[in-house]
Design an enzyme around this catalytic site. Sequence first.
Site, PDB file in Angstrom:
ATOM      1  N   GLY A  19      35.706  79.262  34.107  1.00 31.35           N
ATOM      2  CA  GLY A  19      36.455  77.881  33.249  1.00 31.35           C
ATOM      3  C   GLY A  19      38.462  77.904  33.003  1.00 31.35           C
ATOM      4  O   GLY A  19      38.529  78.762  34.332  1.00 31.35           O
ATOM      5  N   GLU A 176      34.040  58.917  25.068  1.00 32.23           N
ATOM      6  CA  GLU A 176      34.502  58.576  25.657  1.00 32.23           C
ATOM      7  C   GLU A 176      33.262  58.116  26.968  1.00 32.23           C
ATOM      8  O   GLU A 176      32.577  57.177  27.220  1.00 32.23           O
ATOM      9  CB  GLU A 176      34.714  59.453  26.907  1.00 32.23           C
ATOM     10  CG  GLU A 176      36.886  59.722  26.470  1.00 32.23           C
ATOM     11  CD  GLU A 176      37.082  60.989  27.385  1.00 32.23           C
ATOM     12  OE1 GLU A 176      38.930  60.500  27.624  1.00 32.23           O
ATOM     13  OE2 GLU A 176      36.206  61.574  27.637  1.00 32.23           O
ATOM     14  N   ASP A 306      38.183  78.492  24.730  1.00 40.63           N
ATOM     15  CA  ASP A 306      36.734  78.444  23.465  1.00 40.63           C
ATOM     16  C   ASP A 306      36.486  78.929  22.788  1.00 40.63           C
ATOM     17  O   ASP A 306      35.797  78.831  21.384  1.00 40.63           O
ATOM     18  CB  ASP A 306      35.391  77.217  23.792  1.00 40.63           C
ATOM     19  CG  ASP A 306      36.301  75.573  24.490  1.00 40.63           C
ATOM     20  OD1 ASP A 306      37.922  75.719  23.937  1.00 40.63           O
ATOM     21  OD2 ASP A 306      35.906  74.793  24.863  1.00 40.63           O
TER      22      ASP A 306
END
Length: 439
Positions: A19, A176, A306
């Site tokens: 990531g 979104e 995260d």
Amino acid sequence: MLLNRSERSFPRVIIIGGGFGGVEVARKLKDKEVEVLMIDRNNFHTFQPLMYQVATGTLAADAISFPIRKMFKSQSNFRFRMAEVIHIDKDKKEVQTSVGTYDYDYLVIASGATSNFFGNKEVAKYSLPMKSIQEALNIRSYVLQNLEEAVLRKNEADRQSFLNFVIVGGGPTGVELSGAIAEIQLHMLKKDYPELSEHEMNVYLVEGTGKVLAALSEKSSRDSEKYLKELGVKVMLNTQVTGYDGNIITFNNGESIATKTVIWGAGVMGQFPAGIHADYIERGNRIRTNGQCQVEGYDGVYAIGDVSAMITADTPRGLPGVAPAAQQQGGFVAKHIANILANKPNTENFKYFDKGSMATVGRNRAVVDMGKIHLNGFFAWLTWMFVHLLSIFGFRNKLVTFVNWTIKFLTKNSGIRLIIDKFERPEPESTKKDIVSES
């Protein structure tokens, strides 16, 4: 071929996860006297901020994905293995994977997060998360499948559950996504499904607190809620999900909605291999680190992004789960390792520099916070597009995304509305009973 510890000339840095954080660590270690080994279950990096556009058909999956090997083709000290990491052995300094065991000198856990259903197994079984490319494609297929199913129903009452779309979570993902699905209702439904009325389709955004985009400024929160309502989204604040049986979603205020589609964006939790002791796990299944991103009690092990919980006096609730935080941590860890190898002191703690936050709410609508500067509407939307376009890996991906956005802006009708792999959601128990009784 990867050499064992006794055969190597340089220390090995293993990075778990491709990531934003993991990629940044690897890039910053280029030309350093280390061997970089990245391990990920996928052979590509995903630009997660645009995942919702894959889920709603604006972009193809390969427009926001980039091959990891190609990303590092010019970095001679980089190696990659596509595998599942099963266990971390801190004593032997090894990671056990589905393709073998690898020793390390330094380990960076950047494995990211997955959806958090807060222990509600029923919701986890029937709702649709969106934390991976495959999950985004599942949403795209399932939304279209339900529109196809609605066409087959003769009366409005039978169609309703197929045309009610519920998004849980009022953060950037939920806002979104609900705006994008509302635009399907406004601009695509009449053209592709003339048998259906746009007034039959409903988009609900459910948020447990009193406002959407709580992490942004009060003005951005108010503006985004206004934009959602302009698009026809039914915003339900101070509302928590109590259950979902695959047919009906229920809330703490006693209300319920008949729906086949519940998309879950209400929370995330860290995901990482076995081997981290429970004493070092914080709320949200995140690994506790010190101010230098090091996992306490684990020599040479770091956690970023995260999956990390940097609980310090400056960050009592940890860092925000956003890409810039992971990238900045990645750069910090790479420098930290390089300093150790060069016998330089590491005295400074990591400090996150917040460059701002933004979210888009459909065509021509967005909110941007940059310090004391607040933008909304069309100029915020242009800013959002520019920043995201620059951030995507690969010239081809940037070009494809720009072309898709331009066509959609001009026609209001672009999109990849293909059901390639039909998504099979678990059959609700109530439906099974009905089938049995009818037979």
